[in-house]
Design a protein around this motif. Structure first.
Motif, PDB file in Angstrom:
ATOM      1  N   GLU A  31       0.824  -1.203   0.000  1.00  0.00           N
ATOM      2  CA  GLU A  31       0.000   0.000   0.000  1.00  0.00           C
ATOM      3  C   GLU A  31       0.862   1.257   0.000  1.00  0.00           C
ATOM      4  O   GLU A  31       0.571   2.222  -0.687  1.00  0.00           O
ATOM      5  N   LYS A  32       1.940   1.228   0.783  1.00  0.00           N
ATOM      6  CA  LYS A  32       2.841   2.378   0.849  1.00  0.00           C
ATOM      7  C   LYS A  32       3.946   2.224  -0.191  1.00  0.00           C
ATOM      8  O   LYS A  32       5.144   2.152   0.115  1.00  0.00           O
ATOM      9  N   LEU A  33       3.530   2.190  -1.455  1.00  0.00           N
ATOM     10  CA  LEU A  33       4.459   1.982  -2.560  1.00  0.00           C
ATOM     11  C   LEU A  33       5.464   3.128  -2.665  1.00  0.00           C
ATOM     12  O   LEU A  33       6.667   2.902  -2.864  1.00  0.00           O
ATOM     13  N   ASN A  34       4.982   4.355  -2.518  1.00  0.00           N
ATOM     14  CA  ASN A  34       5.865   5.519  -2.628  1.00  0.00           C
ATOM     15  C   ASN A  34       7.008   5.440  -1.616  1.00  0.00           C
ATOM     16  O   ASN A  34       8.170   5.686  -1.942  1.00  0.00           O
ATOM     17  N   ALA A  35       6.657   5.106  -0.376  1.00  0.00           N
ATOM     18  CA  ALA A  35       7.659   5.020   0.687  1.00  0.00           C
ATOM     19  C   ALA A  35       8.681   3.929   0.387  1.00  0.00           C
ATOM     20  O   ALA A  35       9.880   4.099   0.638  1.00  0.00           O
ATOM     21  N   MET A  36       8.221   2.827  -0.162  1.00  0.00           N
ATOM     22  CA  MET A  36       9.129   1.722  -0.483  1.00  0.00           C
ATOM     23  C   MET A  36      10.137   2.139  -1.549  1.00  0.00           C
ATOM     24  O   MET A  36      11.334   1.828  -1.470  1.00  0.00           O
ATOM     25  N   LEU A  37       9.659   2.846  -2.579  1.00  0.00           N
ATOM     26  CA  LEU A  37      10.548   3.278  -3.658  1.00  0.00           C
ATOM     27  C   LEU A  37      11.611   4.248  -3.145  1.00  0.00           C
ATOM     28  O   LEU A  37      12.781   4.167  -3.523  1.00  0.00           O
ATOM     29  N   LEU A  38      11.192   5.174  -2.287  1.00  0.00           N
ATOM     30  CA  LEU A  38      12.118   6.165  -1.737  1.00  0.00           C
ATOM     31  C   LEU A  38      13.115   5.529  -0.763  1.00  0.00           C
ATOM     32  O   LEU A  38      14.193   6.068  -0.533  1.00  0.00           O
ATOM     33  N   LYS A  39      12.735   4.394  -0.215  1.00  0.00           N
ATOM     34  CA  LYS A  39      13.585   3.710   0.755  1.00  0.00           C
ATOM     35  C   LYS A  39      14.787   3.047   0.093  1.00  0.00           C
ATOM     36  O   LYS A  39      15.762   2.694   0.751  1.00  0.00           O
ATOM     37  N   HIS A  40      14.737   2.890  -1.239  1.00  0.00           N
ATOM     38  CA  HIS A  40      15.802   2.191  -1.961  1.00  0.00           C
ATOM     39  C   HIS A  40      16.360   3.064  -3.087  1.00  0.00           C
ATOM     40  O   HIS A  40      16.210   2.752  -4.272  1.00  0.00           O
ATOM     41  N   PRO A  41      17.022   4.168  -2.712  1.00  0.00           N
ATOM     42  CA  PRO A  41      17.551   5.100  -3.721  1.00  0.00           C
ATOM     43  C   PRO A  41      18.680   4.525  -4.561  1.00  0.00           C
ATOM     44  O   PRO A  41      19.003   5.058  -5.617  1.00  0.00           O
ATOM     45  N   GLY A  42      19.310   3.451  -4.084  1.00  0.00           N
ATOM     46  CA  GLY A  42      20.378   2.833  -4.859  1.00  0.00           C
ATOM     47  C   GLY A  42      19.855   2.030  -6.033  1.00  0.00           C
ATOM     48  O   GLY A  42      20.584   1.770  -6.999  1.00  0.00           O
ATOM     49  N   ILE A  43      18.581   1.630  -5.963  1.00  0.00           N
ATOM     50  CA  ILE A  43      17.968   0.815  -7.022  1.00  0.00           C
ATOM     51  C   ILE A  43      17.047   1.672  -7.886  1.00  0.00           C
ATOM     52  O   ILE A  43      17.068   1.580  -9.119  1.00  0.00           O
ATOM     53  N   PHE A  44      16.247   2.524  -7.220  1.00  0.00           N
ATOM     54  CA  PHE A  44      15.264   3.344  -7.927  1.00  0.00           C
ATOM     55  C   PHE A  44      15.575   4.832  -7.787  1.00  0.00           C
ATOM     56  O   PHE A  44      16.050   5.269  -6.738  1.00  0.00           O
ATOM     57  N   TYR A  45      15.300   5.564  -8.839  1.00  0.00           N
ATOM     58  CA  TYR A  45      15.398   7.018  -8.778  1.00  0.00           C
ATOM     59  C   TYR A  45      13.999   7.583  -8.931  1.00  0.00           C
ATOM     60  O   TYR A  45      13.305   7.274  -9.900  1.00  0.00           O
ATOM     61  N   VAL A  46      13.559   8.367  -7.972  1.00  0.00           N
ATOM     62  CA  VAL A  46      12.210   8.940  -7.977  1.00  0.00           C
ATOM     63  C   VAL A  46      12.314  10.443  -8.234  1.00  0.00           C
ATOM     64  O   VAL A  46      13.071  11.135  -7.563  1.00  0.00           O
ATOM     65  N   ALA A  47      11.556  10.927  -9.195  1.00  0.00           N
ATOM     66  CA  ALA A  47      11.642  12.350  -9.544  1.00  0.00           C
ATOM     67  C   ALA A  47      10.276  12.866  -9.942  1.00  0.00           C
ATOM     68  O   ALA A  47       9.324  12.102 -10.141  1.00  0.00           O
ATOM     69  N   ASN A  48      10.196  14.189 -10.056  1.00  0.00           N
ATOM     70  CA  ASN A  48       8.965  14.845 -10.503  1.00  0.00           C
ATOM     71  C   ASN A  48       9.297  15.759 -11.675  1.00  0.00           C
ATOM     72  O   ASN A  48      10.174  16.600 -11.592  1.00  0.00           O
ATOM     73  N   LYS A  49       8.622  15.545 -12.794  1.00  0.00           N
ATOM     74  CA  LYS A  49       8.779  16.388 -13.968  1.00  0.00           C
ATOM     75  C   LYS A  49       7.402  16.796 -14.456  1.00  0.00           C
ATOM     76  O   LYS A  49       6.577  15.956 -14.793  1.00  0.00           O
ATOM     77  N   TYR A  50       7.165  18.110 -14.503  1.00  0.00           N
ATOM     78  CA  TYR A  50       5.883  18.630 -14.989  1.00  0.00           C
ATOM     79  C   TYR A  50       4.694  17.929 -14.325  1.00  0.00           C
ATOM     80  O   TYR A  50       3.778  17.441 -14.987  1.00  0.00           O
ATOM     81  N   GLN A  51       4.756  17.814 -13.014  1.00  0.00           N
ATOM     82  CA  GLN A  51       3.687  17.260 -12.189  1.00  0.00           C
ATOM     83  C   GLN A  51       3.509  15.753 -12.366  1.00  0.00           C
ATOM     84  O   GLN A  51       2.511  15.189 -11.928  1.00  0.00           O
ATOM     85  N   VAL A  52       4.448  15.077 -13.014  1.00  0.00           N
ATOM     86  CA  VAL A  52       4.365  13.628 -13.190  1.00  0.00           C
ATOM     87  C   VAL A  52       5.468  12.970 -12.364  1.00  0.00           C
ATOM     88  O   VAL A  52       6.650  13.175 -12.626  1.00  0.00           O
ATOM     89  N   HIS A  53       5.079  12.203 -11.352  1.00  0.00           N
ATOM     90  CA  HIS A  53       6.049  11.496 -10.522  1.00  0.00           C
ATOM     91  C   HIS A  53       6.435  10.199 -11.225  1.00  0.00           C
ATOM     92  O   HIS A  53       5.576   9.412 -11.628  1.00  0.00           O
ATOM     93  N   THR A  54       7.730   9.993 -11.360  1.00  0.00           N
ATOM     94  CA  THR A  54       8.256   8.877 -12.138  1.00  0.00           C
ATOM     95  C   THR A  54       9.302   8.118 -11.342  1.00  0.00           C
ATOM     96  O   THR A  54      10.072   8.708 -10.593  1.00  0.00           O
ATOM     97  N   VAL A  55       9.313   6.786 -11.527  1.00  0.00           N
ATOM     98  CA  VAL A  55      10.380   5.969 -10.939  1.00  0.00           C
ATOM     99  C   VAL A  55      11.188   5.399 -12.096  1.00  0.00           C
ATOM    100  O   VAL A  55      10.641   4.910 -13.088  1.00  0.00           O
TER     101      VAL A  55
END
Length: 415
Positions: free
Chosen positions: A289-313
């Protein structure tokens, strides 16, 4: 504020303080190379969709008025005519009966034909990709309407359902257990063990080592590296294995979820996905359920960013700097679209520069030295002026003034 209270008093209206909430855009610490890779700059996306709209029109010709109406669905403002004029290598404009019409140029049509040939050759690959997606899902079924949100990310053509499924009737079938039109699903009929190998496992097999994740962070990121090493010490769990016995919230469950997202990103053309769209499939893929938190917890594997209001992994290991390491044949063709766009945009900007220079000379204004702006080259070959790339600034397009300025640049009437 005091003046505002006075004004409300004069008007006899009760003063209510206006509270403006500032939204904080969560993202990973900025990586300039990956930010550049993510700057696919609405230009490419819009032109690709305009291309598809024109191809579906009678005789593959569309009136600019018709395209103007479509701009609203593309979340764009301004004049379609001004936009189309910026890309003379892609769109041919002509006037007929006091109305502008648009068709694709010969170089653009050549690329359209090349793309169709690639799609035909890639059908077996696309069929395997679809099978792997179904094998990753909990019930080996995926909703067609929801899958359509992902189709371009995985390289599926618009007509993939009627193009692929009938040719592989032993592998797929369409089902509708509820009877509702929106509940149509693609179901997997044949499990292929040879496809149940993740990208992590395939890489390990080549090296003759145990499957594990790789970390793409600088060595100076001490704490993230320590957390990564601790996480990677747990045995890898293939996303293709049955995960019914895993306890939600456990390390094993987290390991499986990270592996699943890793595999989904590995199957995409550009090794990235919209997080909003990915969240729509939490139930189908058994994501936390807390997918966003999981992605941010692993910055070495995933890069999370925001471009033009679109959050992307984005999958870090899929890129070397800002360059995609492995390019699907479809990506190669799409890169050519980007190069053609860039060529037309350069010609347009050069003509505009010369026209403005001539106007200054006529007015007796001495020409100023051109201001050198930093460029952000994306992987589609399109250059983005720093003035236009507001996604890198605090607030981005959430700021009304920044949004207004963004569209003024894109749809400038200056020729």
């Amino acid at each position: 504020m005091a003046m505002t209270r006075e004004l409300y008093g004069i008007l006899g209206t009760k003063y209510v303080p206006l509270l403006i909430r500032r939204f904080s855009l969560w993202s990973t610490k900025k990586d300039p190379d990956l930010e550049s890779a993510l700057s696919r700059n609405k230009r490419w996306i819009v032109n690709s969709r305009l291309k598809n709209i024109i191809l579906r029109c009678p005789n593959q010709v569309a009136s600019v008025k018709f395209l103007q109406k479509k701009f609203k669905t593309l979340d764009l403002q301004g004049k379609a005519l001004n936009w189309l004029k910026k890309y003379p290598c892609c769109f041919h404009l002509y006037l007929e009966n006091d109305e502008y019409y648009c068709r694709l140029t010969k170089p653009m049509m050549t690329l359209v034909e090349e793309e169709e040939l690639v799609k035909d050759k890639q059908e077996p690959v696309l069929a395997d990709r679809l099978a792997k997606l179904l094998m990753l899902s909990v019930n080996q079924r995926l909703n067609v309407v929801k899958l359509n949100e992902f189709k371009r990310s995985f390289g599926f053509p618009d007509d993939y359902v009627i193009r692929i499924l009938p040719k592989y009737s032993d592998v797929f079938r369409l089902v509708n257990y509820s009877g509702r039109k929106s509940s149509m699903e693609i179901e997997l009929l044949l499990w292929k063990p040879e496809l149940a190998v993740s990208a992590v496992e395939a890489a390990a097999n080549k090296c003759g080592s145990e499957p594990s994740f790789s970390c793409s962070l600088p060595s100076t990121w001490t704490k993230p590296w320590e957390r990564f090493m601790e996480f990677n010490a747990f045995p890898y769990i293939s996303p293709y294995e049955d995960h019914g016995g895993l306890v939600e919230g456990s390390k094993e469950s987290e390991k499986r979820s990270v592996g699943l997202v890793h595999e989904l990103l590995s199957l995409t053309l550009w090794k990235k996905l919209s997080i909003v769209k990915l969240s729509h499939f939490k139930r189908e893929f058994g994501l936390p359920e807390k997918l966003n938190a999981m992605l941010l917890k692993h910055p070495g594997i995933f890069y999370v960013a925001n471009k033009y209001q679109v959050h992307t992994v984005i999958l870090r290991e899929g890129y070397n700097g800002s360059e995609l390491i492995q390019k699907d044949p479809l990506v190669v063709v799409k890169d050519k679209f980007g190069e053609l766009m860039q060529q037309g945009l350069y010609e347009y900007n050069h003509r505009r520069y010369l026209a403005n220079l001539e106007k200054k000379r006529e007015k007796g204004i001495e020409s100023l030295k051109p201001v050198v702006r930093k460029k952000d080259r994306n992987h589609d070959g399109d250059d983005v002026d720093e003035e236009e790339n507001h996604g890198d600034r605090p607030g981005g397009l959430f700021d009304p003034e920044e949004r207004k300025r963004f569209y003024q640049i894109l749809f400038s009437d200056t020729q």
